[in-house]
Design a protein around this motif. Structure first.
Motif, PDB file in Angstrom:
ATOM      1  N   LYS A 250       7.545   5.818   7.641  1.00  0.00           N
ATOM      2  CA  LYS A 250       6.428   5.880   6.692  1.00  0.00           C
ATOM      3  C   LYS A 250       5.804   4.494   6.547  1.00  0.00           C
ATOM      4  CE  LYS A 250       8.732   7.974   3.298  1.00  0.00           C
ATOM      5  NZ  LYS A 250       8.977   8.558   1.970  1.00  0.00           N
ATOM      6  N   GLU A 251       4.505   4.452   6.614  1.00  0.00           N
ATOM      7  CA  GLU A 251       3.795   3.183   6.420  1.00  0.00           C
ATOM      8  C   GLU A 251       4.189   2.535   5.081  1.00  0.00           C
ATOM      9  OE1 GLU A 251      -0.450   3.573   5.887  1.00  0.00           O
ATOM     10  OE2 GLU A 251      -0.568   1.509   5.209  1.00  0.00           O
ATOM     11  N   SER A 252       4.330   3.358   4.047  1.00  0.00           N
ATOM     12  CA  SER A 252       4.641   2.843   2.702  1.00  0.00           C
ATOM     13  C   SER A 252       5.926   2.009   2.706  1.00  0.00           C
ATOM     14  CB  SER A 252       4.775   4.000   1.712  1.00  0.00           C
ATOM     15  OG  SER A 252       5.738   4.931   2.159  1.00  0.00           O
TER      16      SER A 252
ATOM     17  N   GLY B 110       0.802  -1.223   0.000  1.00  0.00           N
ATOM     18  CA  GLY B 110       0.000   0.000   0.000  1.00  0.00           C
ATOM     19  C   GLY B 110       0.837   1.275   0.000  1.00  0.00           C
ATOM     20  N   HIS B 111       0.282   2.315  -0.662  1.00  0.00           N
ATOM     21  CA  HIS B 111       0.877   3.662  -0.715  1.00  0.00           C
ATOM     22  C   HIS B 111       2.207   3.659  -1.499  1.00  0.00           C
ATOM     23  CE1 HIS B 111      -2.192   4.593   2.293  1.00  0.00           C
ATOM     24  NE2 HIS B 111      -1.803   3.479   2.917  1.00  0.00           N
ATOM     25  N   GLY B 112       3.023   4.688  -1.317  1.00  0.00           N
ATOM     26  CA  GLY B 112       4.295   4.801  -2.035  1.00  0.00           C
ATOM     27  C   GLY B 112       4.459   6.185  -2.654  1.00  0.00           C
TER      28      GLY B 112
ATOM     29  N   VAL C  86      -1.099  -4.936   1.509  1.00  0.00           N
ATOM     30  CA  VAL C  86      -0.428  -4.820   2.807  1.00  0.00           C
ATOM     31  C   VAL C  86      -0.417  -3.365   3.285  1.00  0.00           C
ATOM     32  CG1 VAL C  86       1.742  -5.213   4.044  1.00  0.00           C
ATOM     33  CG2 VAL C  86       1.045  -6.795   2.225  1.00  0.00           C
ATOM     34  N   HIS C  87      -0.906  -3.152   4.491  1.00  0.00           N
ATOM     35  CA  HIS C  87      -0.992  -1.799   5.066  1.00  0.00           C
ATOM     36  C   HIS C  87      -0.631  -1.815   6.550  1.00  0.00           C
ATOM     37  CE1 HIS C  87      -3.083   0.506   1.831  1.00  0.00           C
ATOM     38  NE2 HIS C  87      -3.285  -0.730   1.390  1.00  0.00           N
ATOM     39  N   CYS C  88      -0.514  -0.602   7.127  1.00  0.00           N
ATOM     40  CA  CYS C  88      -0.428  -0.459   8.586  1.00  0.00           C
ATOM     41  C   CYS C  88      -1.533   0.492   9.005  1.00  0.00           C
ATOM     42  CB  CYS C  88       0.926   0.100   9.012  1.00  0.00           C
ATOM     43  SG  CYS C  88       2.294  -1.003   8.645  1.00  0.00           S
ATOM     44  N   ASN C  89      -2.011   0.299  10.206  1.00  0.00           N
ATOM     45  CA  ASN C  89      -3.210   0.979  10.673  1.00  0.00           C
ATOM     46  C   ASN C  89      -2.902   2.242  11.489  1.00  0.00           C
ATOM     47  OD1 ASN C  89      -5.979   1.136  10.794  1.00  0.00           O
ATOM     48  ND2 ASN C  89      -6.228  -0.957  11.565  1.00  0.00           N
TER      49      ASN C  89
HETATM   50 ZN   LIG Z   1      -2.493   2.192   4.383  1.00  0.00          ZN
END
Ligand SMILES: [Zn+2]
Length: 229
Positions: A65-67, A49-51, A129-132
């Motif tokens: 960064k979550e990404s 996820g993200h980027g 795939v992500h983080c909350n």
């Molecule tokens: Zn996310």
């Protein structure tokens, strides 16, 4: 004395040759086994996820960064799946987003690109795939989301959640979530939130390579359980 030294040198020489041959053999054996993994015949799309401009959630104490965490977990997950014989397609393999040179509507372009990759892949499963995050620092645990109204998605998500609870100590339940990635194709899709970057104790774990690998292995086990029983 001279003869003794000479003999010693010959022995050392032989030892070096033996070790070199041994190492070469080991490297060859490893390389061979990497190519001889029997194919399972199933394809997984891993979506980190993200980027790029969209870093996602920011770690509350480390500003991670979550990404970046998503990408790290995705890479490990790819490794575990490939080692087991799955075919893997990644939506992104670098820290960049998928919006190219676009300056406007980067998020929209990025999501459209992910959709294109997923549709083209015609995979057996998509795992995003992500983080909350949460406004308070008291939430913990990995959690799985599935497309609203999808009974198949619900079953798969519950199977994955069960593995995450057992492997990572999460106490959360699988839930439906109104996320684009879960509904942009006909491919069964799950979204895994690896944990909360807004809870310092969990952030501390999530930033380490060893925990990222542990999460990736748990997701891999979940995928294998879902697709191969
Ligand atoms: Zn996310």
């Amino acid at each position: 004395m001279f003869i003794l030294l000479k003999r010693r040198n010959i022995l050392i020489g032989l030892l070096v040759v033996a070790l070199t041959v041994g190492v070469c053999f080991a490297v060859t054996a490893t390389a061979t086994s990497a190519y001889s993994v029997p194919k399972i015949g199933k394809t997984i799309v891993i979506d980190a996820g993200h980027g790029g401009a969209d870093g996602g959630v920011v770690g509350v104490t480390t500003s991670v960064k979550e990404s970046d965490i998503n990408l790290s977990v995705a890479r490990s997950l790819k490794h575990f799946l490939k080692t087991k014989g799955y075919d893997v397609i990644m939506t992104r393999t670098t820290t960049d987003g998928l919006y190219g040179m676009t300056t406007k509507n980067k998020k929209l372009k990025d999501m459209q690109e992910r959709k294109k990759i997923i549709e083209k892949a015609n995979a057996d499963l998509v795992v995003s795939v992500h983080c909350n995050s949460y406004p308070r620092a008291d939430q913990t645990g990995a959690q799985v989301f599935y497309a609203p109204g999808s009974e198949d998605g619900k079953q798969k998500a519950e199977a994955m959640q069960s593995v995450l609870c057992n492997s990572l100590g999460s106490r959360r339940n699988a839930m439906s979530g109104d996320y684009f990635i879960l509904q942009c194709s006909k491919t069964p899709s799950l979204l895994v939130e690896c944990g909360f970057l807004t809870t310092p104790s969990e952030e501390k774990q999530l930033v380490t390579a060893s925990y990222q690998e542990k999460v990736a292995y748990a997701i891999f086990t979940g995928i294998h359980t879902i697709l191969e029983g």
